[in-house]
Design an enzyme around this catalytic site. Structure first.
Site, PDB file in Angstrom:
ATOM      1  N   VAL A  48       1.505   5.157   6.007  1.00  0.00           N
ATOM      2  CA  VAL A  48       0.087   5.377   6.263  1.00  0.00           C
ATOM      3  C   VAL A  48      -0.165   6.877   6.129  1.00  0.00           C
ATOM      4  O   VAL A  48       0.420   7.680   6.865  1.00  0.00           O
ATOM      5  CB  VAL A  48      -0.333   4.870   7.655  1.00  0.00           C
ATOM      6  CG1 VAL A  48      -1.852   4.815   7.740  1.00  0.00           C
ATOM      7  CG2 VAL A  48       0.240   3.482   7.928  1.00  0.00           C
ATOM      8  N   ILE A  49      -1.013   7.207   5.166  1.00  0.00           N
ATOM      9  CA  ILE A  49      -1.234   8.619   4.825  1.00  0.00           C
ATOM     10  C   ILE A  49      -2.669   8.987   5.175  1.00  0.00           C
ATOM     11  O   ILE A  49      -3.617   8.322   4.735  1.00  0.00           O
ATOM     12  CB  ILE A  49      -0.935   8.841   3.326  1.00  0.00           C
ATOM     13  CG1 ILE A  49       0.535   8.465   3.061  1.00  0.00           C
ATOM     14  CG2 ILE A  49      -1.230  10.281   2.931  1.00  0.00           C
ATOM     15  CD1 ILE A  49       0.940   8.474   1.608  1.00  0.00           C
ATOM     16  N   ASP A 107      -8.293  11.743   3.769  1.00  0.00           N
ATOM     17  CA  ASP A 107      -9.566  12.152   4.361  1.00  0.00           C
ATOM     18  C   ASP A 107     -10.218  11.038   5.165  1.00  0.00           C
ATOM     19  O   ASP A 107     -11.365  11.143   5.564  1.00  0.00           O
ATOM     20  CB  ASP A 107     -10.548  12.560   3.240  1.00  0.00           C
ATOM     21  CG  ASP A 107     -10.031  13.757   2.477  1.00  0.00           C
ATOM     22  OD1 ASP A 107      -9.442  14.645   3.124  1.00  0.00           O
ATOM     23  OD2 ASP A 107     -10.221  13.807   1.254  1.00  0.00           O
ATOM     24  N   HIS A 138      -9.803   5.701   8.566  1.00  0.00           N
ATOM     25  CA  HIS A 138      -9.093   4.419   8.498  1.00  0.00           C
ATOM     26  C   HIS A 138      -7.654   4.602   8.977  1.00  0.00           C
ATOM     27  O   HIS A 138      -7.063   3.698   9.554  1.00  0.00           O
ATOM     28  CB  HIS A 138      -9.108   3.947   7.037  1.00  0.00           C
ATOM     29  CG  HIS A 138      -8.917   2.481   6.855  1.00  0.00           C
ATOM     30  ND1 HIS A 138      -9.718   1.550   7.462  1.00  0.00           N
ATOM     31  CD2 HIS A 138      -8.028   1.780   6.131  1.00  0.00           C
ATOM     32  CE1 HIS A 138      -9.326   0.345   7.122  1.00  0.00           C
ATOM     33  NE2 HIS A 138      -8.288   0.454   6.319  1.00  0.00           N
ATOM     34  N   ARG A 146       9.973  12.277   2.970  1.00  0.00           N
ATOM     35  CA  ARG A 146      10.699  11.433   3.932  1.00  0.00           C
ATOM     36  C   ARG A 146      11.222  10.153   3.288  1.00  0.00           C
ATOM     37  O   ARG A 146      11.901   9.361   3.919  1.00  0.00           O
ATOM     38  CB  ARG A 146       9.780  11.081   5.110  1.00  0.00           C
ATOM     39  CG  ARG A 146       9.436  12.280   5.994  1.00  0.00           C
ATOM     40  CD  ARG A 146       8.147  12.007   6.777  1.00  0.00           C
ATOM     41  NE  ARG A 146       7.792  13.066   7.699  1.00  0.00           N
ATOM     42  CZ  ARG A 146       7.288  14.242   7.364  1.00  0.00           C
ATOM     43  NH1 ARG A 146       7.103  14.548   6.098  1.00  0.00           N
ATOM     44  NH2 ARG A 146       6.977  15.129   8.289  1.00  0.00           N
ATOM     45  N   PHE A 155       0.861  -1.184   0.000  1.00  0.00           N
ATOM     46  CA  PHE A 155       0.000   0.000   0.000  1.00  0.00           C
ATOM     47  C   PHE A 155       0.902   1.241   0.000  1.00  0.00           C
ATOM     48  O   PHE A 155       1.861   1.318   0.757  1.00  0.00           O
ATOM     49  CB  PHE A 155      -0.878  -0.002   1.253  1.00  0.00           C
ATOM     50  CG  PHE A 155      -2.164   0.761   1.110  1.00  0.00           C
ATOM     51  CD1 PHE A 155      -3.358   0.106   0.902  1.00  0.00           C
ATOM     52  CD2 PHE A 155      -2.169   2.149   1.181  1.00  0.00           C
ATOM     53  CE1 PHE A 155      -4.559   0.811   0.784  1.00  0.00           C
ATOM     54  CE2 PHE A 155      -3.349   2.865   1.069  1.00  0.00           C
ATOM     55  CZ  PHE A 155      -4.541   2.193   0.865  1.00  0.00           C
ATOM     56  N   SER A 173      -0.017  -1.864   5.736  1.00  0.00           N
ATOM     57  CA  SER A 173       0.659  -1.773   7.035  1.00  0.00           C
ATOM     58  C   SER A 173      -0.055  -2.570   8.125  1.00  0.00           C
ATOM     59  O   SER A 173       0.572  -3.040   9.075  1.00  0.00           O
ATOM     60  CB  SER A 173       0.779  -0.308   7.459  1.00  0.00           C
ATOM     61  OG  SER A 173       1.611   0.376   6.557  1.00  0.00           O
ATOM     62  N   PHE A 174      -1.367  -2.708   7.980  1.00  0.00           N
ATOM     63  CA  PHE A 174      -2.136  -3.470   8.970  1.00  0.00           C
ATOM     64  C   PHE A 174      -1.618  -4.902   9.091  1.00  0.00           C
ATOM     65  O   PHE A 174      -1.664  -5.510  10.172  1.00  0.00           O
ATOM     66  CB  PHE A 174      -3.616  -3.476   8.552  1.00  0.00           C
ATOM     67  CG  PHE A 174      -4.553  -4.033   9.580  1.00  0.00           C
ATOM     68  CD1 PHE A 174      -5.060  -3.225  10.579  1.00  0.00           C
ATOM     69  CD2 PHE A 174      -4.936  -5.370   9.541  1.00  0.00           C
ATOM     70  CE1 PHE A 174      -5.929  -3.742  11.529  1.00  0.00           C
ATOM     71  CE2 PHE A 174      -5.796  -5.890  10.479  1.00  0.00           C
ATOM     72  CZ  PHE A 174      -6.307  -5.076  11.482  1.00  0.00           C
ATOM     73  N   PHE A 224      10.595   0.092  13.688  1.00  0.00           N
ATOM     74  CA  PHE A 224       9.317   0.672  13.242  1.00  0.00           C
ATOM     75  C   PHE A 224       9.583   1.682  12.134  1.00  0.00           C
ATOM     76  O   PHE A 224       9.842   2.861  12.383  1.00  0.00           O
ATOM     77  CB  PHE A 224       8.610   1.336  14.427  1.00  0.00           C
ATOM     78  CG  PHE A 224       7.231   1.843  14.086  1.00  0.00           C
ATOM     79  CD1 PHE A 224       6.204   0.963  13.794  1.00  0.00           C
ATOM     80  CD2 PHE A 224       6.968   3.200  14.043  1.00  0.00           C
ATOM     81  CE1 PHE A 224       4.935   1.419  13.471  1.00  0.00           C
ATOM     82  CE2 PHE A 224       5.704   3.673  13.727  1.00  0.00           C
ATOM     83  CZ  PHE A 224       4.688   2.780  13.434  1.00  0.00           C
TER      84      PHE A 224
HETATM   85  N1  INI Z   1      -2.420   0.640   4.450  1.00  0.00           N
HETATM   86  C1  INI Z   1      -1.275   1.334   4.450  1.00  0.00           C
HETATM   87  O1  INI Z   1      -0.193   0.749   4.512  1.00  0.00           O
HETATM   88  N2  INI Z   1      -1.304   2.697   4.374  1.00  0.00           N
HETATM   89  C2  INI Z   1      -2.486   3.390   4.328  1.00  0.00           C
HETATM   90  O2  INI Z   1      -2.440   4.645   4.238  1.00  0.00           O
HETATM   91  C3  INI Z   1      -3.702   2.669   4.344  1.00  0.00           C
HETATM   92  N3  INI Z   1      -4.963   3.379   4.298  1.00  0.00           N
HETATM   93  O3  INI Z   1      -4.995   4.615   4.401  1.00  0.00           O
HETATM   94  O4  INI Z   1      -6.035   2.767   4.179  1.00  0.00           O
HETATM   95  C4  INI Z   1      -3.643   1.249   4.396  1.00  0.00           C
HETATM   96  N4  INI Z   1      -4.765   0.521   4.393  1.00  0.00           N
HETATM   97  C5  INI Z   1      -4.774  -0.904   4.110  1.00  0.00           C
HETATM   98  C6  INI Z   1      -4.561  -1.737   5.358  1.00  0.00           C
HETATM   99  O5  INI Z   1      -3.224  -1.631   5.794  1.00  0.00           O
HETATM  100  C7  INI Z   1      -4.836  -3.224   5.094  1.00  0.00           C
HETATM  101  O6  INI Z   1      -3.971  -3.706   4.106  1.00  0.00           O
HETATM  102  C8  INI Z   1      -6.280  -3.484   4.634  1.00  0.00           C
HETATM  103  O7  INI Z   1      -7.213  -2.884   5.506  1.00  0.00           O
HETATM  104  C9  INI Z   1      -6.563  -5.021   4.590  1.00  0.00           C
HETATM  105  O8  INI Z   1      -6.433  -5.602   5.878  1.00  0.00           O
END
Ligand code: INI
Length: 160
Positions: free
Chosen positions: A86-87, A90, A93, A132, A23, A61-62, A118
């Site tokens: 992770v941005i 709006d 999430h 960055r 992502f 990132s999740f 991290f």
């Molecule tokens: N994952 C990121 O790494 N950065 C983000 O900004 C982001 N946003 O904004 O939604 C994001 N979402 C996806 C999340 O990490 C999971 O992959 C997804 O929810 C599936 O579990």
């Protein structure tokens, strides 16, 4: 009195795993490049056939903590580096993902005893993230350096 601190020389044998999120790949691929450049310049083999470095890609990132946990618990690595972006944009999430990945990474490190760096950027805009990740400086390089320092420090703590 003993003063424990990590060294930056002698990193050539360090076994490293990197978990990187797809992502915001525009940002995370640059973080990965900077990180690999740092590791390589400190003597770590970063070539495709490297026996001391593995990379795992996750969707976002999740998902970083789960995969970091698997790698850290494997016994194959002395340090794990996580890279994500992770941005805020709006969406609320953002807060959910940031909370989970930050708490998750800290928990993995504590639970396994393996340092987990991290390297997840949390920014308001894509522009800030790109700044960055190479436009101004590349924090991926710093995360590589912190991994070397922590790997060395943990080794020193095991055999003072
Ligand atoms: N994952 C990121 O790494 N950065 C983000 O900004 C982001 N946003 O904004 O939604 C994001 N979402 C996806 C999340 O990490 C999971 O992959 C997804 O929810 C599936 O579990």
């Amino acid at each position: 009195m003993t003063v424990f601190e990590g060294q930056f020389s002698g990193a050539a044998g360090l076994r490293v795993a990197i978990v990187v999120a797809r992502f915001n790949d525009l940002v995370t691929s640059k973080l990965l490049s900077g990180c690999l450049d740092c590791l390589s310049r400190h003597g770590i083999d970063t070539t495709a056939t490297s026996p001391q470095l593995d990379t795992a890609w996750v969707p976002g990132s999740f998902e970083i903590p789960l995969v970091a946990q698997r790698l850290a618990a494997s016994g194959r690595y002395q340090v794990v580096i996580t890279l994500g972006a992770v941005i805020r944009g709006d969406t609320p999430h953002f807060d959910v993902v940031v909370a989970e990945v930050s708490k998750g990474v800290a928990a993995v490190s504590r639970d396994t005893g393996i340092p987990v760096i991290f390297g997840v950027l949390t920014t308001d805009t894509m522009q800030q993230a790109l700044e960055r990740a190479g436009i101004k400086s590349n924090l991926g390089w710093s995360y590589g350096l912190q991994a070397i320092e922590m790997g060395s420090l943990m080794a020193a703590l095991q055999s003072p």
